[in-house]
Design an enzyme around this catalytic site. Structure first.
Site, PDB file in Angstrom:
ATOM      1  N   GLU A 184       0.894  -0.817  -0.186  1.00  0.00           N
ATOM      2  CA  GLU A 184      -0.168  -0.082  -0.003  1.00  0.00           C
ATOM      3  C   GLU A 184       0.768   1.062   0.137  1.00  0.00           C
ATOM      4  O   GLU A 184       1.407   1.628   0.753  1.00  0.00           O
ATOM      5  CB  GLU A 184      -0.887   0.110   0.691  1.00  0.00           C
ATOM      6  CG  GLU A 184      -1.650  -1.448   0.882  1.00  0.00           C
ATOM      7  CD  GLU A 184      -3.056  -1.365   0.080  1.00  0.00           C
ATOM      8  OE1 GLU A 184      -2.855  -0.651  -0.819  1.00  0.00           O
ATOM      9  OE2 GLU A 184      -3.490  -2.301  -0.036  1.00  0.00           O
ATOM     10  N   CYS A 213      -2.106   8.434   2.976  1.00  0.00           N
ATOM     11  CA  CYS A 213      -1.806   8.147   1.460  1.00  0.00           C
ATOM     12  C   CYS A 213      -3.272   7.987   0.550  1.00  0.00           C
ATOM     13  O   CYS A 213      -2.991   8.316  -0.748  1.00  0.00           O
ATOM     14  CB  CYS A 213      -1.639   7.136   1.645  1.00  0.00           C
ATOM     15  SG  CYS A 213      -2.877   5.668   2.476  1.00  0.00           S
TER      16      CYS A 213
END
Length: 486
Positions: A214, A252
């Site tokens: 990720e 993010c």
């Protein structure tokens, strides 16, 4: 407790011995660990609040919203669906394999390594752990040393609330991570930046270990000119939250920059100014409603972004920095240079560039010309534009008329594509990410065909060709003379 230095082969051996004992495969064990996570979050809530305040300056309401509440929800969701997830799934078997039956049986991968990030130190540690233990694995967690207080609380609480023979925490910096990556795991999940992601993937390749990465990226928000004043008001509130309202933009999947029409930009800037003041007041640092920058290194990085040539001149709101308190005011920039670092690297902070375009449809090509982001956001009621964005861009996810909220939906996967990462988790997808779907086929002895076996001859060749045209049941009828080949 968590370990700071040392040789981790002993820990790995204990985890593997526990897994090999079969204990983690039992539904009762999986349920007990999920209940342990829920108890941890409830009983140690104040400790979690204090740690998040110490490391990241998060208000306790933000901390509950983004880390405690969402993780508890995920654990309860896993508990409610565990029997279904663990069950085998029947699959259709072609008549060519008659008589037989097939099914998919989920099995745990083994011992998994989870390397979590600092911006959501509890959420990004416990969320994947939920999936790993629901799937029946043993787990080694390495929290980020950049949030040291949170790392320490995780190590202590996991030790007391979860089975320490199957779930362990090791603390430390990059040297600890390097030692762990030399060991053989059955799965690695890493959350962080692409540079370390490459290191993780290279280390995993030596042992052919599957990896979920990720990695984030520059997530754009396409903001169309909406006719309804109500829609505009709600959209602006959600944009501000999607940029500044979660960990001061250190997210993010947070909005990295905005794409909008040139004619709408002045109105958009004024709307943003107004609602930033409404959310954080005239003195955002004193409002206690926005997190701080995690450390001096990241503060200096963000400061350097603003100090690049022609970038500072593009600031239309904010720009104040307080290094002593690691605080940066929510800042809006209008049309900074596209080749500036602020537009080529992930910002990960409370700086919001707005890039203007002649037509909102030009945003599609703008996005396509850059690396694939973890998320794309479209603030528009134009269904044609929505469809084009869905069909003509690529990203881990796409959300219309909101931001970040997709992360909290258990029925949807979370993950990236291309440079923003690969693999997916959350809800059932977490269970699947840490499982192997084993194909199981059981055949009977009622029927068998000799043309499968040598010695070979032309007659068997013809029968094999017929076997590709017909299913086995038809071949049986042909063999018995009850059906013609014609």
């Amino acid at each position: 407790m968590g370990e700071v230095v040392g040789d981790f082969e002993g820990d790995l051996k204990e985890l593997r011995d526990t897994f090999n004992s079969g204990k983690t495969r039992e539904a009762s064990w999986r349920r007990s660990q999920l209940h342990g996570i829920i108890s941890l979050l409830k009983e140690r809530e104040s400790d979690i609040f204090k740690a998040l305040k110490q490391d990241l300056g998060k208000h306790h309401v933000e901390a509950y919203r983004d880390e405690i509440g969402t993780v508890a929800k995920s654990a309860n969701y896993a508990l409610g669906n565990l029997n279904k997830w663990m069950g085998s799934k029947r699959v259709k078997v072609p008549l060519a394999a008659f008589p037989s039956r097939g099914k998919l049986v989920p099995e745990p991968l083994g011992v998994v390594l989870i390397i979590s990030s600092w911006n959501f130190p509890f959420g990004l540690s416990l969320e994947p752990i939920i999936g790993a233990i629901a799937a029946g694995n043993a787990v080694l967690l390495k929290p980020s040393e950049i949030a040291p207080t949170c790392s320490s609380v995780l190590a202590e609480t996991i030790y007391y609330y979860l089975d320490n023979s199957a779930i362990k925490v090791v603390e430390g910096g990059s040297s600890v991570g390097e030692k762990l990556l030399r060991l053989k795991f059955d799965k690695i999940l890493y959350t962080g930046g692409p540079r370390v992601g490459q290191i993780v993937m290279a280390a995993a390749a030596k042992n052919l270990t599957p990896v979920t990465l990720e990695l984030g990226g520059k997530c754009p928000a396409v903001v169309d000119c909406m006719s309804s004043s109500w829609d505009q008001k709600i959209a602006i509130k959600r944009i501000i939250w999607g940029k500044f309202g979660a960990c001061a933009g250190q997210v993010c999947i947070g909005i990295d920059y905005i794409l909008t029409q040139k004619k709408f930009a002045p109105t958009l800037v004024e709307f943003l100014k107004k609602h930033i003041k409404k959310s954080f007041g005239d003195n955002p640092m004193g409002s206690n409603n926005i997190a701080k920058i995690v450390n001096k290194k990241h503060f200096s990085r963000l400061k350097d972004l603003l100090n690049e040539p022609n970038v500072k001149n593009s600031i239309v709101y904010g720009g104040s920095l307080n290094e002593e308190n690691l605080f940066i005011e929510p800042t809006i920039l209008l049309d900074p240079p596209l080749d500036a670092t602020i537009m080529t690297e992930e910002i990960f902070g409370p700086l919001l560039p707005i890039i203007t375009l002649e037509a909102i449809e030009d945003s599609i090509q703008f996005i396509r010309s850059r690396p694939k982001p973890l998320a794309i956001y479209g603030f528009t009621n134009n269904e044609k534009l929505q469809k084009r964005m869905m069909c003509e861009t690529s990203s881990g996810s796409i959300t219309f008329n909101d931001a970040i909220i997709q992360y909290a939906i258990d029925t949807m996967p979370f993950g990236g594509v291309g440079g923003s990462g690969f693999g997916r988790y959350h809800g059932k997808y977490s269970f699947e990410d840490f499982s192997h779907q084993k194909a199981v086929l059981v055949r009977g002895y009622l029927i068998d065909f000799g043309f499968r076996y040598p010695p070979w001859n032309d007659k068997k060749l013809q029968l094999l060709k017929s076997g590709l045209r017909y299913n086995y049941l038809t071949l049986v009828l042909i063999k018995l003379g009850l059906k013609s080949k014609a």
